[in-house]
Design an enzyme around this catalytic site. Structure first.
Site, short mmCIF file in Angstrom:
data_model
loop_
_atom_site.label_atom_id
_atom_site.label_comp_id
_atom_site.label_asym_id
_atom_site.label_seq_id
_atom_site.Cartn_x
_atom_site.Cartn_y
_atom_site.Cartn_z
N ASN A 7 0.87 -1.17 0.00
CA ASN A 7 0.00 0.00 0.00
C ASN A 7 0.91 1.23 0.00
O ASN A 7 1.53 1.53 1.01
CB ASN A 7 -0.89 -0.02 1.26
N LYS A 9 0.14 4.32 -0.20
CA LYS A 9 -0.45 5.54 0.38
C LYS A 9 -0.16 6.72 -0.57
O LYS A 9 -0.14 6.54 -1.78
CB LYS A 9 0.09 5.79 1.79
N HIS A 92 -9.44 1.43 5.06
CA HIS A 92 -8.13 1.53 5.70
C HIS A 92 -8.24 2.47 6.90
O HIS A 92 -9.03 3.42 6.88
CB HIS A 92 -7.11 2.08 4.69
N GLU A 94 -6.53 4.84 7.89
CA GLU A 94 -6.34 6.27 7.60
C GLU A 94 -7.60 6.87 6.99
O GLU A 94 -7.90 8.04 7.20
CB GLU A 94 -5.10 6.45 6.70
N GLU A 164 -5.65 -4.89 10.64
CA GLU A 164 -4.64 -3.85 10.76
C GLU A 164 -4.86 -3.06 12.06
O GLU A 164 -5.62 -2.07 12.07
CB GLU A 164 -4.73 -2.90 9.57
N GLY A 170 2.41 2.05 10.52
CA GLY A 170 3.39 3.13 10.32
C GLY A 170 4.15 3.52 11.56
O GLY A 170 4.82 4.55 11.59
N SER A 208 3.35 -2.41 10.27
CA SER A 208 4.81 -2.47 10.48
C SER A 208 5.42 -3.83 10.15
O SER A 208 6.32 -4.29 10.84
CB SER A 208 5.16 -2.03 11.90
N GLY A 230 5.00 0.99 4.69
CA GLY A 230 6.38 1.49 4.63
C GLY A 230 7.35 0.56 3.91
O GLY A 230 8.13 1.01 3.06
C1 PEP Z 1 -0.77 -0.01 5.84
O1 PEP Z 1 -0.71 1.12 5.37
O2 PEP Z 1 -1.74 -0.72 5.57
C2 PEP Z 1 0.32 -0.48 6.70
C3 PEP Z 1 0.21 -1.65 7.25
O3 PEP Z 1 1.38 0.37 6.87
P1 PEP Z 1 2.80 0.00 7.56
O4 PEP Z 1 3.26 -1.29 6.97
O5 PEP Z 1 3.69 1.15 7.20
O6 PEP Z 1 2.56 -0.10 9.03
#
Ligand code: PEP
Length: 246
Positions: A7, A9, A92, A94, A164, A170, A208, A230
């Site tokens: 993803n 973003k 998501h 966010e 998630e 993040g 993460s 990330g």
């Molecule tokens: C995400 O954006 O769905 C995500 C899991 O981000 P990260 O891996 O950066 O925590």
């Protein structure tokens, strides 16, 4: 086989993404896993062109549920299909927390994606406060029930679910493998209860995930893959995840 889905973003630019997608195509070719990437809307045409003929799935990070009309700034499922998208991330954290998307809106989007043959990646997860108040399972169950309203079993089977935890996204702090496995297993159990069935729904973990913890997390029976933010932003970081082997 696991799902390894990036993803991006609101990251990368046209030139950087072009090089990235060319490299991704090569790396994914030799992977045992189902590899995918969700890019910003404006780069879907680039993804379509560069990923043509490859085994890399791609899609968007959101969409509106209406097919067309006076909805300034929105993008419809038909438009995603125009760019041959395979999938779309919906709900998501966010979107839920920065843009205040409700379970009801997310439900409309899941239905609309399914009606347009797009695979929804439906994200659920608790905030840190909810976790500390021991409400994780309650919150997730409500997100599932409301997000799946008016969806029949045959359609629900096509959805990819993603657990998630908001506090892990993040932040560099992943859920432990045990916690992630426990909740992914819980999601599968609850989906089977909701639909009175015994189906192995696809449930990913996201939060993460990186080269450091990918094996620990994915070596669990209820975790069918990862949704990766990330660590999907460069091929160097993403490659060890794409190459994950059980
Ligand atoms: C995400 O954006 O769905 C995500 C899991 O981000 P990260 O891996 O950066 O925590």
């Amino acid at each position: 086989m696991k799902y390894i889905i990036g993803n991006h973003k609101m990251n990368l630019d046209y030139i950087t993404l072009k090089g990235y997608l060319k490299a991704l195509k090569k790396v994914a070719k030799n992977s045992d896993n189902k590899v995918g990437v969700c890019v910003p809307y404006v780069y879907l045409d680039l993804a379509k062109k560069v990923l043509k003929g490859s085994n890399v799935l791609y899609g968007a990070q959101n969409m509106y549920y209406k097919e067309a009309g006076a909805f300034t700034g929105e993008v419809s499922p038909k438009m995603l299909i125009d760019f041959n998208c395979d999938m779309v991330i919906l709900g998501h954290s966010e979107r839920r927390h920065i843009f205040n998307e409700t379970n009801n809106e997310i439900n409309n989007k899941v239905i609309s994606a399914l009606n347009n043959n797009l695979t929804p990646i439906l994200c659920v997860g608790e905030t840190l406060e909810e976790r500390n108040n021991k409400q994780t399972k309650k919150v997730i169950l409500a997100q599932l029930k409301q997000g799946l309203k008016n969806i029949e079993l045959e359609n629900a089977k096509k959805i990819i679910f993603a657990y998630e935890p908001v506090w892990a996204i993040g932040t560099g702090v992943s859920a432990t493998a045990l916690d992630a496995e426990t909740i992914c297993k819980y999601i599968k159990e609850q989906l089977n209860k909701l639909f009175s069935t015994e189906f192995n729904f696809v449930v990913l973990y996201g939060g993460s995930m990186s080269e450091k913890n990918v094996s620990e997390l994915l070596n669990n029976p209820s975790i069918d893959g990862g949704l990766i933010g990330g660590a999907s932003l460069t091929i160097e970081k993403f490659k060890p995840l794409i190459n994950y082997k059980n």
